[in-house]
Write an enzyme that holds these catalytic residues in place. Structure first.
Site, mmCIF file in Angstrom:
data_model
loop_
_atom_site.group_PDB
_atom_site.id
_atom_site.type_symbol
_atom_site.label_atom_id
_atom_site.label_comp_id
_atom_site.label_asym_id
_atom_site.label_seq_id
_atom_site.Cartn_x
_atom_site.Cartn_y
_atom_site.Cartn_z
ATOM 1 N N SER A 65 -37.054 -8.415 -15.932
ATOM 2 C CA SER A 65 -38.269 -8.297 -15.110
ATOM 3 C C SER A 65 -39.193 -7.153 -15.508
ATOM 4 O O SER A 65 -40.323 -7.087 -15.027
ATOM 5 C CB SER A 65 -37.902 -8.135 -13.649
ATOM 6 O OG SER A 65 -37.556 -9.390 -13.134
ATOM 7 N N LYS A 88 -42.487 -8.099 -16.729
ATOM 8 C CA LYS A 88 -43.545 -8.492 -15.793
ATOM 9 C C LYS A 88 -44.687 -7.461 -15.734
ATOM 10 O O LYS A 88 -45.812 -7.789 -15.369
ATOM 11 C CB LYS A 88 -42.951 -8.718 -14.397
ATOM 12 C CG LYS A 88 -41.947 -9.875 -14.367
ATOM 13 C CD LYS A 88 -41.201 -9.948 -13.038
ATOM 14 C CE LYS A 88 -40.151 -11.051 -13.034
ATOM 15 N NZ LYS A 88 -39.337 -11.044 -11.790
ATOM 16 N N TYR A 119 -42.156 -17.970 -18.908
ATOM 17 C CA TYR A 119 -41.471 -16.973 -18.058
ATOM 18 C C TYR A 119 -40.083 -16.627 -18.609
ATOM 19 O O TYR A 119 -39.747 -15.451 -18.775
ATOM 20 C CB TYR A 119 -41.386 -17.525 -16.630
ATOM 21 C CG TYR A 119 -40.591 -16.647 -15.699
ATOM 22 C CD1 TYR A 119 -41.130 -15.476 -15.192
ATOM 23 C CD2 TYR A 119 -39.283 -16.964 -15.357
ATOM 24 C CE1 TYR A 119 -40.397 -14.645 -14.358
ATOM 25 C CE2 TYR A 119 -38.539 -16.139 -14.522
ATOM 26 C CZ TYR A 119 -39.092 -14.987 -14.026
ATOM 27 O OH TYR A 119 -38.368 -14.162 -13.216
ATOM 28 N N TYR A 152 -38.014 -4.692 -5.955
ATOM 29 C CA TYR A 152 -37.719 -5.722 -4.950
ATOM 30 C C TYR A 152 -37.516 -5.075 -3.580
ATOM 31 O O TYR A 152 -38.246 -4.157 -3.225
ATOM 32 C CB TYR A 152 -36.495 -6.561 -5.378
ATOM 33 C CG TYR A 152 -36.663 -7.087 -6.768
ATOM 34 C CD1 TYR A 152 -37.721 -7.933 -7.067
ATOM 35 C CD2 TYR A 152 -35.815 -6.724 -7.796
ATOM 36 C CE1 TYR A 152 -37.905 -8.424 -8.345
ATOM 37 C CE2 TYR A 152 -35.979 -7.211 -9.089
ATOM 38 C CZ TYR A 152 -37.037 -8.053 -9.340
ATOM 39 O OH TYR A 152 -37.230 -8.525 -10.602
ATOM 40 N N VAL A 169 -32.937 -7.143 -14.274
ATOM 41 C CA VAL A 169 -31.512 -7.398 -14.061
ATOM 42 C C VAL A 169 -30.666 -7.201 -15.329
ATOM 43 O O VAL A 169 -29.448 -7.303 -15.269
ATOM 44 C CB VAL A 169 -31.231 -8.792 -13.452
ATOM 45 C CG1 VAL A 169 -31.694 -8.874 -12.019
ATOM 46 C CG2 VAL A 169 -31.816 -9.915 -14.296
#
Ligand code: GLU
Length: 309
Positions: free
Chosen positions: A64, A67, A191, A243, A261
């Site tokens: 992530s 991103k 993605y 998160y 992760v």
């Protein structure tokens, strides 16, 4: 000026007996094959000095953290138009939660939860074949890190493509709400592949330097984004980068950060440095356990914080 190498060494040394703590992300089978006993810290200052300790040359799955870079590209393409597609609020939910997406009619809370990043991938895909969009993302990251060797780990990309059922569900959900312009398989292809980019802590700290340096790459003088855009990306990282652990990270570390992760975290100390830490074991909300502890100690010992001295 603090002796940054001594601080980085002391953080590494003080945490070294905890190496291996946390739980590997096993919902992507390939990530469960990583040796958990690895730990690295790399810091690049805005004047180009690198300080590193531990496993800082080993490439890991940035997941992530990618991103941050796709968000930067999407803002470059459509600017504030992005906020019609994705929100800017912390989610308070797990990274792959579908509940909120239903309540909020297919508009993800922010660009860093999975649904939000899938919408961002859809924006990056505009006008491209999936392959070209993936190539553009990899090229952008190579450019930021000034390192042509950065590449996608195809085993991780395949592993996630085969098992990413929740992401397939999120993408279909958004498609049903007309928040994806392209075919679901194409968007997910982009993605999954950008999540599977492999980088070392050293490369990642280098790539994130524009966020610490008012949007410029101080090593080659090039402008990546405007200063105000860099500030805003940092704001999103601070509020949404971990998160439903984002509040705790802000409280403990006090710097914008984005976790993945794969066990990496990229953090920004504005005006000071870009920092990348990595240790594969995760805490209960999916953020690197040792990586978070390292950034907490590093922030304490340097005095760096976006909230004051
Ligand atoms: N590729 C991962 C997923 O979609 C990213 C999650 C993360 O790194 O937090 O599940």
């Amino acid at each position: 000026m603090a002796d940054l190498q001594a601080i980085v060494d002391s953080v590494y040394y003080d945490l070294s007996d905890r190496i291996g703590e946390g739980k590997l992300a096993d919902y992507i089978p390939e990530l469960a094959t990583v040796d958990p006993k690895q730990f690295g810290i790399a810091l690049v200052t805005v004047d180009g000095q690198t300080h590193a300790a531990g496993d800082t040359e080993t490439a890991f799955s940035i997941q992530s953290i990618s991103k941050v870079f796709t968000l930067t590209l999407a803002l470059g393409k459509i600017g504030d138009g992005l906020w019609k597609r994705v929100g800017r609020e912390p989610s308070g939910n797990a990274f792959n939660s579908i509940v909120q997406l239903e309540q909020e009619k297919g508009k993800p809370r922010n660009p860093f939860i999975n649904a939000g990043a899938i919408a961002v991938a859809d924006v990056v895909l505009a006008g491209h074949l999936p392959k070209e969009a993936i190539g553009e993302i990899v090229q952008f990251i190579r450019h930021l890190a000034d390192d042509e060797s950065i590449a996608i780990d195809q085993n991780v990309a395949r592993s996630e493509t085969q098992t990413g059922y929740r992401n397939v569900a999120l993408a279909n959900f958004m498609k049903a709400f007309r928040n994806l312009d392209h075919p679901v398989e194409h968007v997910l292809g982009v993605y999954f592949h950008h999540c599977a980019i492999a980088m070392s802590c050293r490369q990642l700290a280098h790539a994130g330097l524009y966020l610490a340096s008012a949007g410029r790459n101080p090593l080659n003088g090039g402008s990546v984004v405007s200063a105000s855009r860099a500030r805003r990306i940092n704001a999103l990282m601070l509020m949404c980068g971990h998160y439903d652990g984002s509040g705790d990270f802000a409280y403990r570390v006090g710097l914008p950060g984005k976790s993945g992760v794969g066990g990496g975290i990229l953090a920004t100390a504005p005006g000071k440095a870009s920092i990348a830490v990595w240790s594969p074991g995760l805490n209960e909300v999916g953020n690197s356990q040792l990586g978070s502890a390292a950034l907490e100690l590093l922030a304490q010992r340097t005095g760096w914080s976006v909230f004051g001295q």
